[in-house]
Write a protein that holds these residues in place. Structure first.
Motif, PDB file in Angstrom:
ATOM      1  N   HIS A 182      21.531 -39.673  23.052  1.00  0.00           N
ATOM      2  CA  HIS A 182      22.648 -40.614  22.905  1.00  0.00           C
ATOM      3  C   HIS A 182      23.872 -39.870  22.455  1.00  0.00           C
ATOM      4  O   HIS A 182      24.949 -40.766  21.779  1.00  0.00           O
ATOM      5  N   THR A 183      24.171 -38.915  22.755  1.00  0.00           N
ATOM      6  CA  THR A 183      25.580 -37.891  22.497  1.00  0.00           C
ATOM      7  C   THR A 183      26.101 -37.539  23.437  1.00  0.00           C
ATOM      8  O   THR A 183      25.669 -37.271  24.736  1.00  0.00           O
ATOM      9  N   THR A 184      27.538 -37.185  23.539  1.00  0.00           N
ATOM     10  CA  THR A 184      28.149 -36.764  24.811  1.00  0.00           C
ATOM     11  C   THR A 184      28.215 -35.490  24.873  1.00  0.00           C
ATOM     12  O   THR A 184      28.860 -34.867  25.887  1.00  0.00           O
ATOM     13  N   LYS A 185      27.723 -34.568  23.883  1.00  0.00           N
ATOM     14  CA  LYS A 185      27.438 -33.072  24.298  1.00  0.00           C
ATOM     15  C   LYS A 185      25.991 -32.969  23.870  1.00  0.00           C
ATOM     16  O   LYS A 185      25.304 -33.693  22.883  1.00  0.00           O
ATOM     17  N   ASP A 186      25.490 -31.982  24.545  1.00  0.00           N
ATOM     18  CA  ASP A 186      23.875 -31.503  24.454  1.00  0.00           C
ATOM     19  C   ASP A 186      23.512 -30.344  24.957  1.00  0.00           C
ATOM     20  O   ASP A 186      23.871 -30.091  25.952  1.00  0.00           O
ATOM     21  N   SER A 187      22.992 -29.429  24.081  1.00  0.00           N
ATOM     22  CA  SER A 187      22.810 -28.229  24.301  1.00  0.00           C
ATOM     23  C   SER A 187      21.127 -27.878  24.010  1.00  0.00           C
ATOM     24  O   SER A 187      20.841 -26.773  23.313  1.00  0.00           O
ATOM     25  N   THR A 188      20.348 -29.106  24.277  1.00  0.00           N
ATOM     26  CA  THR A 188      18.994 -28.817  23.627  1.00  0.00           C
ATOM     27  C   THR A 188      17.851 -29.007  24.815  1.00  0.00           C
ATOM     28  O   THR A 188      17.470 -29.966  25.362  1.00  0.00           O
TER      29      THR A 188
ATOM     30  N   ALA B 343      24.493 -32.927  16.649  1.00  0.00           N
ATOM     31  CA  ALA B 343      25.398 -33.796  17.151  1.00  0.00           C
ATOM     32  C   ALA B 343      24.688 -35.089  17.001  1.00  0.00           C
ATOM     33  O   ALA B 343      23.370 -35.239  17.329  1.00  0.00           O
ATOM     34  N   VAL B 344      25.341 -36.329  16.714  1.00  0.00           N
ATOM     35  CA  VAL B 344      25.035 -37.514  16.587  1.00  0.00           C
ATOM     36  C   VAL B 344      25.658 -38.614  17.307  1.00  0.00           C
ATOM     37  O   VAL B 344      26.895 -38.475  17.465  1.00  0.00           O
ATOM     38  N   HIS B 372      33.638 -31.382  15.594  1.00  0.00           N
ATOM     39  CA  HIS B 372      34.245 -32.107  16.816  1.00  0.00           C
ATOM     40  C   HIS B 372      33.564 -33.438  16.562  1.00  0.00           C
ATOM     41  O   HIS B 372      32.746 -33.925  17.329  1.00  0.00           O
ATOM     42  N   ASN B 375      32.976 -36.055  19.780  1.00  0.00           N
ATOM     43  CA  ASN B 375      31.586 -36.010  20.277  1.00  0.00           C
ATOM     44  C   ASN B 375      30.518 -36.262  19.227  1.00  0.00           C
ATOM     45  O   ASN B 375      29.401 -35.994  19.647  1.00  0.00           O
ATOM     46  N   ASN B 377      29.599 -34.234  17.358  1.00  0.00           N
ATOM     47  CA  ASN B 377      29.198 -32.591  17.229  1.00  0.00           C
ATOM     48  C   ASN B 377      29.806 -32.100  15.798  1.00  0.00           C
ATOM     49  O   ASN B 377      30.894 -31.592  15.730  1.00  0.00           O
ATOM     50  N   GLY B 413      24.663 -29.543  19.821  1.00  0.00           N
ATOM     51  CA  GLY B 413      25.698 -29.875  20.825  1.00  0.00           C
ATOM     52  C   GLY B 413      26.300 -28.813  21.745  1.00  0.00           C
ATOM     53  O   GLY B 413      26.941 -29.203  22.794  1.00  0.00           O
TER      54      GLY B 413
END
Lengths: 457, 457
Positions: A182-188, B343-344, B372, B375, B377, B413
């Motif tokens: 539910h976030t606009t950045k994701d590296s998971t 990130a949340v 950030h 985002n 993040n 993030g």
């Protein structure tokens, strides 16, 4: 190829009577999409929950029966046409908007909601979802996800894949899973979300989507530029895309598309020219004029014939009349339109249009080019009027795709592959790439029950 | 665990003497990244072509020897630290910019070019590539692709995954392949491009990338807003993100981060406040003032203490002094910084900051939150100063991740998972999702030779 009795019995357990269509008259409506293909499904089910979809997929897998997901059925590629002996899962009853969170710029929806119903629900919050295909009143978010739908706005705001944060889905194994965030950045971990977008129901059935929202600019203004020839218009497209004010739409029509629109709608003020650009800019009341100026400066140059700049919403509409007339005009020419949506790098647009027109002359079939020039994504529409022209049109297609690929382009910008371009995939993708796609298919759907025969050759 | 003699002999055939490092003093430089992990590789090779990488992967596969790709080595997760007994492939000699096409808004580059070198090459054309991590002078495009790097600008222009059109790569099978296109829209098969982005070298080694470019807005202006408390600042973030002028950066610092910066740089005019937002807007000379006004209106509200609006580039720099001071200040506190990048959803930022501060108090470890905000993040940085604090900091981490996930957030993030968050993946992803990721890994890398031990638990 009727369904196995045991599967029929299982479907009756999973679905109430009014969510299982068995009679041929009922199934008939789910045999076609907007392509020329047709195949009657053996049963149509109408799931209403993720859990029901899990049970459904497991049941079909157990009996090795094909399962095709369906939204609005507006695909022009045959992607929504079932295989022989298949069950169709229509998602039209899973059409709820579960959650709109303006603070988080996201909405959570079920796949059966139409694009237009979603946009209407978002408008009071001051937001929109970027994909805006021409079929918005009828097509569903699930269908938009399946083919990575775009539309004119994609040039500024991206297509479906660029505007999805996460998905809930059921793989061909029958396992439900959640992808993304539910976030606009994701590296998971691996990006399963964008892998499912554009997979045409061949990997998993989406049961819930978390969509990225964009704030709606309060003002939109249009410009209309006509050019001596396609090359001049394409140069203008490149100039417009190289300056910092990205237009919210940048649509192209070639001379034949203009002639068709003019003949069909003599009162619509459709200009006579070698090529036309319809351009939209958006912004706030204070800034939209500067955006219009910046784009107008870039639109001017060698080969410009006329530039009209709308001062208000009424004038916007007048400038778009040519584009609207074209849609109707094509229908009056033929009911056998072959609707392609190839894409090339923007700098290769003139070569694409010239090459397509040469193919039309060679094969003696009417052809118009128009579409989303800012993305290099043109609808090259063949308009055969009789059996002979239909035959010649299909003979021209492989040459069109070969031209597109030689220009560094791709088979589909926004419609997908489905049945109609499947056989051309080996022209576009080398064996190693196709091999990896097949391995991914096998990982999600080891028994190959999800929408078989689509996308992969 | 030395390399098999046969593999050593093969590496000598593939690589000239000056492209194969064997002596321990040479290999030592490739044992670490910016995490606390360390493992000496058995050999380091410096490929200069795609073909060489294909042969390399096949050789390592034949001998079941692990292979870790490496760019600038700036990862903070251990993703660039090799497994025991591994070969490291350093891409620093594949650093060419092959093609810049402003008309097509794309550049084709080799993976070893640094982010900063690419930006410098793009600037004369009036373009930039969106990812702008703090390590830009040293990190490579290949590394940015591996971890889906972001940076402040991602709030408006997206992270790495949003700005890649296509890749050439070599899978763990040794097969070279091409993914994606040279066009900004693509619906032709499964999206292997974005699947590789963020995969941390565990699926394939990238040998060439086609990157999406963005026109550089000519003017940037900053704003600095201070708030009574984190909740007020987070409300302002949500207001800013809900109006149509998306900022080009929207950075947050909590009260402890501000205190640290102030103590370290007493002359830098770092304000005393409950929370601070640093905001950037960009545009043309005619419009940037309106953008600044729109964001300023949204920044104002309950809890605002002060709002400073820069009038020129010099004033921009003054407003960012607090953020710059913080980076140095953290280093003076400790050399054992634990740098998280959770990130949340934006609306949960206050709960994240409050919860993180509560954890810091409970475990008695210094902690700052900044990053950030647009985002959601945040860098939640633990700053333990001695062995006891280090132990307590690592004890606090699982609770921090549990908090983030309870808030609907994600583990990373923009830094990725690597070694440091691998064991927490089962908290974030359910078994079915992890199972699909493992199946994808097996499809690309059946013998598990590519960067083993990273990302997947």
């Amino acid at each position: 190829m009727p369904l196995p009795d045991a599967l029929f019995a299982r479907l009756r357990e999973i679905f109430p009577d009014d969510a299982l269509a068995i009679r041929e008259t009922e199934r008939r409506a789910f045999a076609r999409d907007n392509s020329r293909y047709e195949q009657l499904p053996e049963a149509v089910v109408f799931p209403t929950s993720h859990e029901q979809v899990e049970v459904l997929v497991r049941a079909c897998r157990e009996h090795r029966v094909p399962l095709t997901a369906r939204g609005g059925g507006t695909s022009s590629t045959g992607a929504a046409v079932p295989a022989a002996g298949a069950v169709v899962a229509s998602f039209i009853r899973m059409d709820r908007i579960l959650h709109i969170a303006p603070d988080d710029r996201l909405a959570v929806v079920q796949p059966g909601v139409t694009n237009e119903a979603l946009q209407q629900a978002l408008a009071p919050h001051g937001f929109f979802w970027a994909p805006d295909p021409g079929s918005a009143p009828w097509c569903t978010v699930g269908g938009n996800l399946a083919c990575n739908a775009g539309g004119p706005r994609a040039v500024k705001y991206g297509a479906t894949r660029d505007n999805v944060l996460g998905l809930r889905a059921v793989a061909g194994t029958g396992a439900g899973f959640v992808a993304g965030t539910h976030t606009t950045k994701d590296s998971t971990g691996y990006d399963l979300t964008r892998l499912l977008v554009g997979s045409e129901g061949t990997l998993a059935l989406v049961t819930e989507a978390t969509l990225k929202l964009t704030p709606r600019p309060p003002v939109v203004r249009s410009l209309r530029a006509t050019y001596r020839d396609t090359a001049s218009a394409a140069q203008a497209v490149a100039r417009i895309m190289a300056q910092p004010v990205t237009p919210a739409a940048l649509e192209f029509m070639d001379a034949l598309a203009l002639k068709l629109a003019r003949d069909h709608a003599p009162d619509a003020d459709v200009p006579q020219a070698g090529a036309l650009l319809l351009i939209e800019v958006d912004g706030t009341p204070e800034t939209v004029g500067f955006a219009q100026d910046a784009v107008a400066r870039a639109a001017r140059g060698e080969g410009l014939v006329a530039l009209d700049i709308a001062a208000d919403a009424g004038e916007n509409a007048a400038l778009w009349a040519a584009r609207k007339a074209l849609s109707f005009a094509q229908r009056t020419v033929t009911e056998h339109k072959i609707n392609e949506d190839v894409a090339v790098p923007v700098s290769r647009l003139p070569a694409l249009v010239d090459g397509a027109q040469a193919l039309a002359a060679k094969h003696a079939v009417p052809l118009v080019c128009f579409g989303h020039a800012g993305n290099g994504n043109l609808h090259v529409n063949l308009l055969p009027r009789d059996v002979d022209e239909i035959e010649r049109a299909y003979a021209a297609l492989p040459e069109l795709f070969a031209l597109v690929l030689a220009l560094g382009g791709t088979l589909s910008g926004e419609h997908g592959i489905g049945l109609v371009k499947r056989e051309f995939m080996p022209l576009a993708l080398e064996p190693a790439t196709l091999g990896l796609m097949r391995d991914i298919k096998a990982a999600f759907d080891p028994d190959g029950i999800l929408n078989p025969g689509k996308l992969l050759p």
